[in-house]
Design a protein around this motif. Structure first.
Motif, PDB file in Angstrom:
ATOM      1  N   GLU A 163       0.812  -1.389   0.010  1.00 57.65           N
ATOM      2  CA  GLU A 163       0.106   0.028   0.034  1.00 57.65           C
ATOM      3  C   GLU A 163       0.998   1.124   0.016  1.00 57.65           C
ATOM      4  O   GLU A 163       1.758   1.461   0.871  1.00 57.65           O
ATOM      5  N   GLY A 164       0.444   2.198  -1.092  1.00 60.76           N
ATOM      6  CA  GLY A 164       1.394   3.505  -0.929  1.00 60.76           C
ATOM      7  C   GLY A 164       0.610   4.387  -2.013  1.00 60.76           C
ATOM      8  O   GLY A 164      -0.673   4.251  -2.262  1.00 60.76           O
ATOM      9  N   PHE A 165       1.278   5.614  -2.381  1.00 63.21           N
ATOM     10  CA  PHE A 165       0.524   6.689  -3.156  1.00 63.21           C
ATOM     11  C   PHE A 165       0.053   6.196  -4.371  1.00 63.21           C
ATOM     12  O   PHE A 165      -1.090   6.497  -4.889  1.00 63.21           O
ATOM     13  N   PHE A 166       0.668   5.010  -4.996  1.00 63.80           N
ATOM     14  CA  PHE A 166       0.210   4.501  -6.340  1.00 63.80           C
ATOM     15  C   PHE A 166      -0.843   3.408  -6.237  1.00 63.80           C
ATOM     16  O   PHE A 166      -1.287   2.818  -7.128  1.00 63.80           O
ATOM     17  N   GLY A 167      -1.030   3.030  -4.950  1.00 57.67           N
ATOM     18  CA  GLY A 167      -2.220   1.954  -4.590  1.00 57.67           C
ATOM     19  C   GLY A 167      -1.417   0.621  -4.256  1.00 57.67           C
ATOM     20  O   GLY A 167      -0.506   1.015  -3.453  1.00 57.67           O
ATOM     21  N   ARG A 168      -2.154  -0.520  -4.604  1.00 57.54           N
ATOM     22  CA  ARG A 168      -1.271  -1.511  -4.324  1.00 57.54           C
ATOM     23  C   ARG A 168      -0.861  -2.308  -5.557  1.00 57.54           C
ATOM     24  O   ARG A 168      -1.312  -2.347  -6.435  1.00 57.54           O
ATOM     25  N   TYR A 169       0.090  -3.136  -5.061  1.00 60.12           N
ATOM     26  CA  TYR A 169       0.798  -3.885  -6.278  1.00 60.12           C
ATOM     27  C   TYR A 169       0.401  -5.320  -6.437  1.00 60.12           C
ATOM     28  O   TYR A 169       0.273  -6.172  -5.593  1.00 60.12           O
ATOM     29  N   GLY A 170       0.196  -5.513  -7.740  1.00 58.42           N
ATOM     30  CA  GLY A 170      -0.207  -6.876  -7.961  1.00 58.42           C
ATOM     31  C   GLY A 170       1.197  -7.537  -8.836  1.00 58.42           C
ATOM     32  O   GLY A 170       1.931  -7.711  -8.308  1.00 58.42           O
ATOM     33  N   LEU A 171       0.774  -8.145  -9.942  1.00 57.81           N
ATOM     34  CA  LEU A 171       1.701  -8.642 -10.577  1.00 57.81           C
ATOM     35  C   LEU A 171       2.375  -7.731 -11.874  1.00 57.81           C
ATOM     36  O   LEU A 171       1.658  -7.749 -12.729  1.00 57.81           O
ATOM     37  N   GLY A 172       3.097  -6.829 -11.423  1.00 56.42           N
ATOM     38  CA  GLY A 172       3.446  -5.896 -12.439  1.00 56.42           C
ATOM     39  C   GLY A 172       2.521  -4.742 -12.638  1.00 56.42           C
ATOM     40  O   GLY A 172       2.687  -3.898 -13.699  1.00 56.42           O
ATOM     41  N   GLN A 173       1.830  -4.514 -11.816  1.00 59.90           N
ATOM     42  CA  GLN A 173       0.960  -3.076 -11.872  1.00 59.90           C
ATOM     43  C   GLN A 173       0.265  -2.804 -10.604  1.00 59.90           C
ATOM     44  O   GLN A 173       0.183  -3.761  -9.610  1.00 59.90           O
ATOM     45  N   PHE A 174      -0.117  -1.608 -10.843  1.00 61.49           N
ATOM     46  CA  PHE A 174      -0.870  -1.103  -9.461  1.00 61.49           C
ATOM     47  C   PHE A 174      -2.188  -1.018  -9.679  1.00 61.49           C
ATOM     48  O   PHE A 174      -2.450  -1.110 -10.625  1.00 61.49           O
ATOM     49  N   SER A 175      -2.899  -1.003  -8.618  1.00 64.23           N
ATOM     50  CA  SER A 175      -4.440  -0.998  -8.434  1.00 64.23           C
ATOM     51  C   SER A 175      -4.649   0.191  -7.365  1.00 64.23           C
ATOM     52  O   SER A 175      -4.174  -0.106  -6.194  1.00 64.23           O
ATOM     53  N   LYS A 176      -5.399   1.172  -7.929  1.00 63.27           N
ATOM     54  CA  LYS A 176      -5.578   2.385  -7.085  1.00 63.27           C
ATOM     55  C   LYS A 176      -7.168   2.607  -6.816  1.00 63.27           C
ATOM     56  O   LYS A 176      -7.810   2.814  -7.898  1.00 63.27           O
ATOM     57  N   ASP A 177      -7.759   2.965  -5.925  1.00 61.69           N
ATOM     58  CA  ASP A 177      -9.241   3.310  -5.628  1.00 61.69           C
ATOM     59  C   ASP A 177      -9.117   4.822  -5.372  1.00 61.69           C
ATOM     60  O   ASP A 177      -8.365   5.198  -4.330  1.00 61.69           O
ATOM     61  N   LEU A 178      -9.771   5.455  -6.139  1.00 58.73           N
ATOM     62  CA  LEU A 178      -9.699   6.869  -6.028  1.00 58.73           C
ATOM     63  C   LEU A 178     -10.549   7.531  -5.217  1.00 58.73           C
ATOM     64  O   LEU A 178     -10.677   8.848  -5.122  1.00 58.73           O
ATOM     65  N   GLY A 179     -11.253   6.716  -4.445  1.00 58.59           N
ATOM     66  CA  GLY A 179     -12.077   7.314  -3.218  1.00 58.59           C
ATOM     67  C   GLY A 179     -13.444   7.574  -3.425  1.00 58.59           C
ATOM     68  O   GLY A 179     -13.865   7.539  -4.699  1.00 58.59           O
ATOM     69  N   PRO A 180     -14.246   7.888  -2.424  1.00 58.41           N
ATOM     70  CA  PRO A 180     -15.809   7.863  -2.598  1.00 58.41           C
ATOM     71  C   PRO A 180     -16.102   9.266  -3.301  1.00 58.41           C
ATOM     72  O   PRO A 180     -17.361   8.957  -4.119  1.00 58.41           O
ATOM     73  N   ASP A 181     -15.165  10.272  -3.471  1.00 61.28           N
ATOM     74  CA  ASP A 181     -15.580  11.299  -4.277  1.00 61.28           C
ATOM     75  C   ASP A 181     -15.459  11.236  -5.573  1.00 61.28           C
ATOM     76  O   ASP A 181     -15.739  11.939  -6.424  1.00 61.28           O
ATOM     77  N   CYS A 182     -14.902   9.917  -5.830  1.00 66.35           N
ATOM     78  CA  CYS A 182     -14.790   9.447  -7.563  1.00 66.35           C
ATOM     79  C   CYS A 182     -15.566   8.354  -7.727  1.00 66.35           C
ATOM     80  O   CYS A 182     -15.307   7.444  -8.737  1.00 66.35           O
ATOM     81  N   GLY A 183     -16.755   7.927  -6.722  1.00 69.58           N
ATOM     82  CA  GLY A 183     -17.449   6.784  -6.710  1.00 69.58           C
ATOM     83  C   GLY A 183     -16.549   5.644  -6.668  1.00 69.58           C
ATOM     84  O   GLY A 183     -17.224   4.452  -7.292  1.00 69.58           O
ATOM     85  N   ASN A 184     -15.466   5.616  -5.942  1.00 68.09           N
ATOM     86  CA  ASN A 184     -14.606   4.492  -5.750  1.00 68.09           C
ATOM     87  C   ASN A 184     -14.423   3.697  -7.032  1.00 68.09           C
ATOM     88  O   ASN A 184     -14.018   2.724  -6.974  1.00 68.09           O
TER      89      ASN A 184
END
Length: 397
Positions: free
Chosen positions: A319-340
């Motif tokens: 977990e960090g600024f770019f989100g969480r790391y999978g296999l070679g990529q990040f996944s980021k939730d932009l938050g409730p004000d962006c409809g998650n």
């Protein structure tokens, strides 16, 4: 890197990656941006301009969404000039290359040549890897392998690797490193943790992945990448350059500011030998090719659904600024004000250049960009500018 960012999660990530946050600058008074014909997207024009206004020399941006495709640029192509960056210009993508490398490895998994839980030692026996290290651990940065570009610890301790910044890098920017040399340097150092016991971003993981591809296929990494990904998708402006220091035209120049005996100097580093980072960050591409590739990947045109699902399984320890790391990529939730809204990504930087590559999980909305550095250091403003850009593109804010 500017001292204002030291100690933040963003800086720690970039330091582990072995690639500097892009430094930046802009000639005073140059504020004009160009945009694609056919539609006016003032919010995107403003977003591009804000990066330049924050001190970056130039930026090109490409967005594809329900309104179609938009391209724009702002700033200057070269310090001392007035021409703006081309919207189809080439640039060094830095760690964005890791996503290509991971996808190439997963193509071999899909073909039954290897399994995600196969021990790396069985594929590359000459190195003497810990047999607990698996293919999955490489791609997710949980192997514990020492990062050959240096390890940076929370308490401020630094264990150096090869030079990748400052005057030491400038003096060696055309030096050629062999992938095996980088791996053996890593293995000569104590691991950061036991295999699977933690998460830490290590360029070496993706150099090992390169050597695995070559061992399994009997072809060079560049040839296999071309055969399995670049040619099928017609990515004619994307390449894995190896030790080649050139840059295909057109391109925007990139600059690196460093300290030399107490004096700040700025050098044009458009031409540099990227072999120090190898397949963890050596690639060159364009915003168009990155868009075509990442949309195809996320929409299921490159990997079978079960492997795409594996790619998206993230490690909570990352977990960090770019989100969480999978296999070679990040996944980021932009938050409730962006409809998650969830966006998938892998950004990168390589002394002078920075690349952005984002997509929604279905591949229907994408954002790709290149930012070039100039004569001043403005990395402290990068996280906020990026966050605002993401909200503009993916949230309509």
């Amino acid at each position: 890197m500017s001292t204002s960012l030291r100690g933040t999660k963003t800086t720690k990530f970039i330091q582990r990656a072995g690639v500097t946050a892009v430094a930046a600058g802009l000639l005073a008074g140059v504020t004009v941006s160009t945009a694609s014909a056919g539609q006016d997207r003032p919010e995107l024009r403003q977003a591009v301009q804000e990066f330049v206004g924050n001190g970056f020399a130039g930026m090109q941006l490409r967005v594809r969404d329900e309104r179609g495709e938009w391209t724009g640029s702002a700033g200057v192509r070269e310090l001392g000039g007035t021409a703006k960056p081309s919207t189809d210009g080439h640039f060094r993508v830095g760690s964005t290359a890791k996503n290509f490398t991971a996808t190439l490895v997963l193509r071999l998994v899909a073909d039954g040549r290897i399994d995600l839980d196969t021990p790396v030692a069985g594929v590359l026996p000459r190195f003497g890897f810990d047999r607990r290290i698996t293919v999955r651990m490489l791609l997710q940065h949980t192997s514990g392998l020492f990062n050959h570009t240096g390890e940076f610890f929370p308490d401020g301790t630094v264990v150096p690797g090869i030079p990748w910044r400052g005057k030491e890098w400038v003096d060696k920017r055309f030096h050629t490193y062999e992938p095996e040399e980088l791996v053996r340097l890593s293995l000569s150092k104590p691991p950061r943790f036991e295999p699977g016991a933690g998460w830490s971003y290590s360029n070496t993981n993706y150099v090992v992945a390169r050597l695995m591809v070559e061992a399994l296929t009997g072809r060079s990494f560049a040839d296999e990448l071309d055969r399995r990904i670049l040619r099928p998708l017609k990515l004619r402006d994307t390449l894995s350059p190896g030790a080649w220091s050139g840059m295909p035209k057109p391109y925007a120049h990139a600059y690196y500011t460093y300290d030399d005996a107490g004096q700040q100097k700025t050098l044009d580093v458009t031409h540099q030998n990227p072999s120090w980072v190898s397949s963890a960050g050596d690639m060159i591409s364009t915003t168009k090719d990155l868009q075509t590739y990442f949309s195809a990947l996320q929409s299921g045109k490159i990997l079978p659904a079960w492997l795409l699902a594996e790619m998206r399984k993230t490690d909570p320890r990352s977990e960090g600024f770019f989100g969480r790391y999978g296999l070679g990529q990040f996944s980021k939730d932009l938050g409730p004000d962006c409809g998650n809204t969830v966006v998938l990504s892998h950004n990168g930087s390589n002394n002078g250049y920075a690349a952005l590559m984002y997509s929604t999980p279905d591949g229907s909305k994408t954002m790709t960009a290149s930012v070039t550095s100039g004569a001043t250091v403005a990395d402290a403003k990068f996280p906020a500018a990026l966050e605002k850009l993401l909200k503009t593109v993916f949230c309509g804010k």
